[in-house]
Write a protein that holds these residues in place. Structure first.
Motif, short mmCIF file in Angstrom:
data_model
loop_
_atom_site.label_atom_id
_atom_site.label_comp_id
_atom_site.label_asym_id
_atom_site.label_seq_id
_atom_site.Cartn_x
_atom_site.Cartn_y
_atom_site.Cartn_z
N SER A 183 -1.91 4.14 0.16
CA SER A 183 -2.23 4.81 -1.10
C SER A 183 -1.01 4.84 -2.01
O SER A 183 -1.13 4.64 -3.23
CB SER A 183 -2.70 6.25 -0.83
OG SER A 183 -3.92 6.24 -0.11
N TYR A 184 0.14 5.06 -1.45
CA TYR A 184 1.39 5.06 -2.22
C TYR A 184 1.63 3.70 -2.86
O TYR A 184 2.11 3.61 -3.99
CB TYR A 184 2.54 5.44 -1.29
CG TYR A 184 3.91 5.32 -1.90
CD1 TYR A 184 4.41 6.33 -2.74
CD2 TYR A 184 4.73 4.22 -1.64
CE1 TYR A 184 5.68 6.23 -3.30
CE2 TYR A 184 5.99 4.10 -2.20
CZ TYR A 184 6.47 5.12 -3.03
OH TYR A 184 7.72 5.00 -3.58
N CYS A 185 1.28 2.64 -2.14
CA CYS A 185 1.58 1.28 -2.58
C CYS A 185 0.54 0.69 -3.53
O CYS A 185 0.61 -0.49 -3.87
CB CYS A 185 1.79 0.37 -1.37
SG CYS A 185 3.31 0.75 -0.47
N GLY A 233 1.57 -4.82 7.54
CA GLY A 233 2.84 -4.93 8.23
C GLY A 233 4.00 -4.31 7.47
O GLY A 233 3.83 -3.74 6.38
N PHE A 234 5.18 -4.45 8.07
CA PHE A 234 6.39 -3.87 7.50
C PHE A 234 7.55 -4.85 7.65
O PHE A 234 7.59 -5.64 8.60
CB PHE A 234 6.75 -2.56 8.20
CG PHE A 234 5.76 -1.45 7.97
CD1 PHE A 234 5.95 -0.51 6.96
CD2 PHE A 234 4.59 -1.37 8.74
CE1 PHE A 234 5.02 0.49 6.74
CE2 PHE A 234 3.66 -0.36 8.52
CZ PHE A 234 3.87 0.56 7.51
N HIS A 235 8.45 -4.81 6.70
CA HIS A 235 9.71 -5.54 6.78
C HIS A 235 10.85 -4.54 6.92
O HIS A 235 10.83 -3.50 6.25
CB HIS A 235 9.95 -6.38 5.52
CG HIS A 235 9.05 -7.56 5.40
ND1 HIS A 235 8.86 -8.24 4.20
CD2 HIS A 235 8.29 -8.21 6.32
CE1 HIS A 235 8.02 -9.24 4.39
NE2 HIS A 235 7.66 -9.25 5.66
N ILE A 236 11.81 -4.86 7.76
CA ILE A 236 13.06 -4.10 7.82
C ILE A 236 14.20 -5.05 7.53
O ILE A 236 14.28 -6.13 8.11
CB ILE A 236 13.25 -3.45 9.22
CG1 ILE A 236 12.19 -2.39 9.49
CG2 ILE A 236 14.65 -2.82 9.31
CD1 ILE A 236 12.34 -1.68 10.83
N GLU A 237 15.05 -4.65 6.60
CA GLU A 237 16.24 -5.44 6.27
C GLU A 237 17.47 -4.58 6.48
O GLU A 237 17.57 -3.48 5.94
CB GLU A 237 16.16 -5.94 4.83
CG GLU A 237 14.96 -6.85 4.57
CD GLU A 237 14.90 -7.34 3.13
OE1 GLU A 237 15.94 -7.29 2.44
OE2 GLU A 237 13.80 -7.76 2.70
N ILE A 239 -0.51 5.31 8.09
CA ILE A 239 -0.70 4.04 7.39
C ILE A 239 -1.55 4.19 6.14
O ILE A 239 -1.31 3.53 5.11
CB ILE A 239 -1.31 2.97 8.35
CG1 ILE A 239 -1.26 1.57 7.70
CG2 ILE A 239 -2.70 3.34 8.77
CD1 ILE A 239 0.13 1.05 7.45
N ASP A 240 -2.54 5.08 6.16
CA ASP A 240 -3.40 5.26 4.98
C ASP A 240 -2.62 5.88 3.82
O ASP A 240 -2.82 5.50 2.65
CB ASP A 240 -4.61 6.13 5.33
CG ASP A 240 -5.59 5.41 6.25
OD1 ASP A 240 -5.64 4.16 6.18
OD2 ASP A 240 -6.28 6.07 7.03
N SER A 268 1.71 -1.42 13.79
CA SER A 268 2.88 -1.92 13.07
C SER A 268 3.78 -0.75 12.65
O SER A 268 5.01 -0.82 12.77
CB SER A 268 2.48 -2.70 11.82
OG SER A 268 1.68 -3.81 12.13
N LEU A 269 3.17 0.31 12.15
CA LEU A 269 3.93 1.48 11.71
C LEU A 269 4.67 2.12 12.87
O LEU A 269 5.86 2.47 12.75
CB LEU A 269 2.99 2.50 11.05
CG LEU A 269 3.62 3.83 10.62
CD1 LEU A 269 4.76 3.59 9.63
CD2 LEU A 269 2.55 4.75 10.02
N SER A 270 4.00 2.27 13.99
CA SER A 270 4.63 2.88 15.16
C SER A 270 5.84 2.06 15.63
O SER A 270 6.90 2.61 15.93
CB SER A 270 3.60 2.99 16.30
OG SER A 270 4.20 3.49 17.48
#
Length: 348
Positions: free
Chosen positions: A200-202, A120-124, A195-196, A91-93
């Motif tokens: 951790s940030y989140c 996953g990721f969202h892009i807006e 991703i790790d 997903s990150l890639s």
């Protein structure tokens, strides 16, 4: 989505959002209702919504509405993408790949990337920058754009199920009900870690404010080109299918009743249009989108005809059995429901 809240600005009327939350006992996300009516709030009410629900498993509609009567309202949203894969690294890639593509057309401050809190990721892509106008056609337009970009970039994580008129979207800054991780903005530096590190940030919730947006001529032209392309495709498809409904399938009327059971040889003998496309696929390993639509319109009425459709498509370089089967099944289901074939889809 960042829009001006000044009452004298046109878009300020688009301030109402639906809300929903994850209900553990049902193991699903439920829209919050007042009897049978959806509950709407504004951005100013989000703090109370978070507090009342411990900021866990919260959703709002991706769409903003200009009326609390959803049947009489118009939709507005930033252009959005959902990238989701069981492997968060994939997903990150894909997210990095998509963002780098978008940067060729859209200012970086108008491309907002979020980690969703699980995998996953969202892009807006901000509506103001792209010059997106309120319209109930936006779900169709956004799906078309996602299809075109996916064809170009060959992403494996892009989710097309999110382009519907009532889509709920995980609330930024809220914690995921499964992981406890927050949906946070991911800046450029963090995006290019791993991703790790992002997970951790989140663990904590951070400031996810979006800066004031400015209209971008370049981004607007890019967005409008897709809308023109969608309309052209729809008209071409309509004309093409109309033509073959009138002329291309007339050969079937010449068959005796006993001959109307499908066989490949009878079809090729009596329908020059199908014969021509069959030969074109074999010789050129390619079929135009309109040609595939035509074949779908006549070769999806029996198991044998569907097998022959796969045989024709298998000669094309971009053939994928699972993808083609999915589109064919969708075509059949929509026809059975009386809503026609999905003429704006990607190649089958």
């Amino acid at each position: 989505m960042k829009i001006c809240e000044k009452s004298n600005k046109f878009l300020s009327s688009w301030k109402y959002i639906e809300i929903a939350k994850y209900v553990p006992s049902l193991n699903r996300v439920i829209r919050i209702k007042d009897k049978d009516n959806p509950v709407f709030i504004t951005d100013n009410d989000l703090s109370n919504f978070r507090e009342d629900n411990n900021n866990i498993g919260l959703y709002t509609s991706i769409w903003k509405y200009n009326n609390k009567d959803i049947g009489n309202s118009t939709r507005l949203s930033s252009l959005y993408f959902d990238l989701d894969n069981i492997d968060g690294s994939v997903s990150l890639s894909d997210t990095i790949k998509l963002k780098e593509y978008l940067l060729d057309y859209i200012p970086e401050e108008s491309i907002i990337v979020y980690f969703t809190g699980k995998k996953g990721f969202h892009i807006e892509c901000e509506a103001v920058a792209l010059g997106i106008n309120p319209s109930n056609k936006l779900p169709e337009i956004f799906r078309h754009i996602a299809n075109k970009i996916n064809d170009k970039l060959k992403l494996s994580s892009l989710d097309f199920s999110v382009y519907d008129p009532r889509r709920m979207w995980r609330l930024e800054g809220s914690a995921h009900q499964d992981t406890g991780l927050h949906k946070n903005k991911v800046d450029t530096t963090l995006l290019y870690t791993n991703i790790d590190t992002i997970k951790s940030y989140c663990i904590n919730r951070f400031d996810n404010k979006v800066c004031d947006q400015n209209f971008s001529t370049k981004a607007n032209e890019w967005f409008r080109d897709f809308t023109y392309d969608l309309e052209i495709e729809k008209e071409k498809s309509k004309d093409f299918i109309s033509y073959f409904n009138k002329y291309g399938s007339s050969s079937f009327k010449k068959l005796n009743e006993s001959e109307r059971e499908f066989t490949k040889d009878n079809l090729l003998k009596n329908c020059s249009a199908v014969e021509r496309l069959y030969n074109q696929a074999k010789e050129n390993n390619f079929l135009e989108h309109e040609a595939r639509l035509f074949l779908c319109s006549i070769l999806t009425y029996s198991e044998e005809s569907i097998k022959f459709l796969h045989e024709i498509l298998s000669h094309c370089d971009d053939y994928n059995f699972e993808k083609s089967s999915s589109h064919i099944n969708d075509w059949i289901k929509r026809r059975q429901q009386g809503i026609g074939g999905k003429i704006g889809r990607a190649h089958v």
